[in-house]
Design a protein around this motif. Structure first.
Motif, mmCIF file in Angstrom:
data_model
loop_
_atom_site.group_PDB
_atom_site.id
_atom_site.type_symbol
_atom_site.label_atom_id
_atom_site.label_comp_id
_atom_site.label_asym_id
_atom_site.label_seq_id
_atom_site.Cartn_x
_atom_site.Cartn_y
_atom_site.Cartn_z
ATOM 1 N N THR A 6 -31.798 -41.005 43.246
ATOM 2 C CA THR A 6 -32.666 -40.453 44.285
ATOM 3 C C THR A 6 -31.892 -40.095 45.549
ATOM 4 N N ASP B 123 -37.606 -34.947 51.554
ATOM 5 C CA ASP B 123 -38.390 -35.510 50.459
ATOM 6 C C ASP B 123 -37.475 -36.185 49.433
ATOM 7 N N PRO B 124 -37.869 -37.336 48.906
ATOM 8 C CA PRO B 124 -37.041 -37.968 47.876
ATOM 9 C C PRO B 124 -37.186 -37.212 46.567
ATOM 10 N N VAL B 125 -36.050 -36.893 45.943
ATOM 11 C CA VAL B 125 -36.056 -36.166 44.672
ATOM 12 C C VAL B 125 -35.049 -36.805 43.726
ATOM 13 N N ARG B 126 -35.194 -36.483 42.421
ATOM 14 C CA ARG B 126 -34.244 -36.951 41.413
ATOM 15 C C ARG B 126 -33.085 -35.955 41.373
ATOM 16 N N SER C 87 -35.453 -43.718 48.437
ATOM 17 C CA SER C 87 -36.893 -43.597 48.168
ATOM 18 C C SER C 87 -37.709 -44.153 49.325
ATOM 19 N N LEU D 87 -40.283 -42.000 51.741
ATOM 20 C CA LEU D 87 -41.715 -42.195 51.526
ATOM 21 C C LEU D 87 -42.384 -43.054 52.582
ATOM 22 N N ARG E 76 -46.588 -31.886 44.980
ATOM 23 C CA ARG E 76 -46.681 -32.600 46.263
ATOM 24 C C ARG E 76 -47.384 -31.767 47.335
ATOM 25 N N ARG F 83 -50.781 -33.132 49.155
ATOM 26 C CA ARG F 83 -50.809 -33.385 50.600
ATOM 27 C C ARG F 83 -51.760 -32.462 51.358
ATOM 28 N N PRO G 278 -43.724 -39.848 43.191
ATOM 29 C CA PRO G 278 -43.562 -38.884 44.291
ATOM 30 C C PRO G 278 -42.238 -38.127 44.216
ATOM 31 N N GLN G 279 -41.209 -38.788 43.700
ATOM 32 C CA GLN G 279 -39.897 -38.147 43.624
ATOM 33 C C GLN G 279 -39.887 -36.978 42.641
ATOM 34 N N ARG H 244 -40.717 -31.891 43.416
ATOM 35 C CA ARG H 244 -40.116 -30.686 42.823
ATOM 36 C C ARG H 244 -41.005 -30.047 41.770
#
Lengths: 161, 284
Positions: free
Chosen positions: A50, A56-59, A111, A115, B79, B83, B104-105, B109
């Motif tokens: 992450t 924004d948190p993303v993979r 994360s 968040l 997302r 929101r 959420p992660q 995307r």
């Protein structure tokens, strides 16, 4: 056949040519030598990769490096304010003996940072567990991580929604 | 494993994207959010010679909401929808469904259109779009066409979108009056794919106390299953029993056919009770 990208990483502008099939995670780790972001499942399930993209948190294992073009990326290396000072979240996690092997740690930190604004004004342990549900840890059983995050939240000024 | 290499294209306009897709057809994979495609690339379950990245086609990022209708462009993320207060007011079921997707992660995307296009049998959005009676707009060099959800899902990970077509948006009708909705799923851990799930939409008939219901099931077959009927407000549980009898789920590592059939009854009962309660709580 490489593709040019321009993005910011931890506040610094970076211009590189990247192989399109390379993931953001692999690009951060091998091209930029930012190895604090870890890879485990490479399917988006475990959360160890992450990072924040535009907050924004993303993979990062499920993003291609080319998709970071024109974006702002933040990794664990960009979290501590300086070499001598940790971010309060990091300090609270250490004080709570939050991690053992540490492999999942950077994913948890990113994360939470990504968040935390979405938490209710007075979060409890259950809220924190919900927040952390996208990150897996194989060592701790999570209680120590939850304690560390709760400590961090208690110290913060009131979180706005 | 790492993804195999591919020719990479990033069209700067919708026309360019449509032209590329029309030319490359099923030699190309569409990259929207990547939350379904990239795991497949990483596992080498997919090795497309070409990838068309839609990130630079700005008009696909548009979300439009009014009383009659909602339009989500193909690049609108889960997302963004989750929101948006305007969506929460217009279509609370859509927001409830999205909150069950992954984490959420991944929702940061993943796109609504992408989940619908991927058509995973255990996914929430295909079943939700089916229950809502939505349509998908696709474009190719031959023009545009609309595919209603009832004609979209053709099999396991398969839709009726042709290889030379590009999904440009998902259209959903506006909220119906006197209607309650709910979505319920059972999964082993938070954010996992559902073993079984149900979407329930219940409308109070204006005259007597009858309810018109629509239930869409996911995780029970290769595609979502839509069931409809009528009942009175005190027998939503009968609908659950009928739903369990109407399906013929398969067995796999996540659950036996028997267990799935049992779960159908559980999720439909919970979803119907919640939707009925929502329908009567709605003062309109």
């Amino acid at each position: 056949m490489t593709t040019p990208i321009t993005c910011t990483v931890n506040g610094t502008e970076v211009q590189r040519r990247v192989e399109p099939s390379m993931s953001l995670a692999d690009w951060l780790r091998s091209d930029l030598e930012l190895t604090g972001t870890h890879l485990a499942c490479e399917q988006g399930v475990c959360g160890s990769c992450t990072v924040l993209v535009d907050g924004d948190p993303v993979r990062s294992c499920l993003m291609l490096a080319v998709q970071a073009d024109a974006r702002a990326v933040q990794t664990i290396e960009g979290v501590a304010p300086s070499a001598d000072e940790l971010h309060p979240l990091q300090q609270h996690l250490i004080d709570a003996l939050g991690f053992q092997c540490g492999f999942c740690a950077s994913g948890f930190v990113m994360s939470v940072l990504g968040l935390v604004e979405e938490l209710s004004p007075d979060p409890d342990a259950e809220d924190v567990r919900e927040l952390l549900s996208g990150n897996l840890c194989r060592c701790t059983g999570y209680a120590s991580i939850v304690d560390g995050v709760l400590g961090f939240l208690r110290d913060r000024p009131a979180i706005k929604r | 494993m790492k993804a195999a290499t591919f020719e990479y294209h990033v069209p700067r306009s919708l026309e360019e994207a449509i032209a590329l897709r029309s030319e490359l057809g099923d030699d190309s994979a569409i990259l929207a959010g990547g939350q379904s495609l990239v795991p497949m690339l990483n596992l080498r379950l997919a090795r497309p010679p070409h990838v068309i990245d839609l990130r630079a086609v700005e008009e696909l990022g548009r979300l439009t909401v009014d009383r009659e209708h909602m339009r989500l462009g193909a690049m609108v993320t889960q997302r963004t929808v989750e929101r948006a207060d305007v969506v929460a007011r217009a279509n609370p079921l859509l927001v409830a469904a999205i909150r069950l997707i992954g984490h959420p992660q991944t929702r940061a995307r993943g796109t609504v259109a992408g989940s619908v296009a991927h058509a995973d049998p255990a996914a929430e959005l295909p079943a939700t779009i089916l229950a809502l009676g939505g349509t998908v707009e696709v474009a190719s060099r031959h023009g545009r066409r609309e595919i209603p959800a009832s004609e979209l899902f053709t099999g396991f990970l398969s839709t009726s979108v042709r290889p030379d077509e590009l999904i440009v948006g998902v259209d959903l009708p506006g909220a119906e009056p006197r209607t309650g909705t709910a979505i319920v799923e059972v999964s082993r851990t938070r954010g996992d794919f559902a073993i079984v799930g149900a979407v329930a939409i219940v409308r109070r008939e204006p005259i007597d106390d009858r309810l018109a219901w629509r239930v869409s099931l996911f995780g029970v077959d290769a595609t979502p299953i839509l069931l409809t009927g009528e009942c009175t407000s005190d027998d939503p549980d009968r609908v659950a029993a009928e739903a369990a009898a109407a399906v013929d789920p398969g067995s796999d590592v996540h659950g036996s056919a028997e267990y799935r059939r049992h779960l159908v009854r559980v999720v439909v009962q919970r979803a119907m009770r919640a939707a009925v309660s929502d329908a009567f709580g709605d003062a309109a």
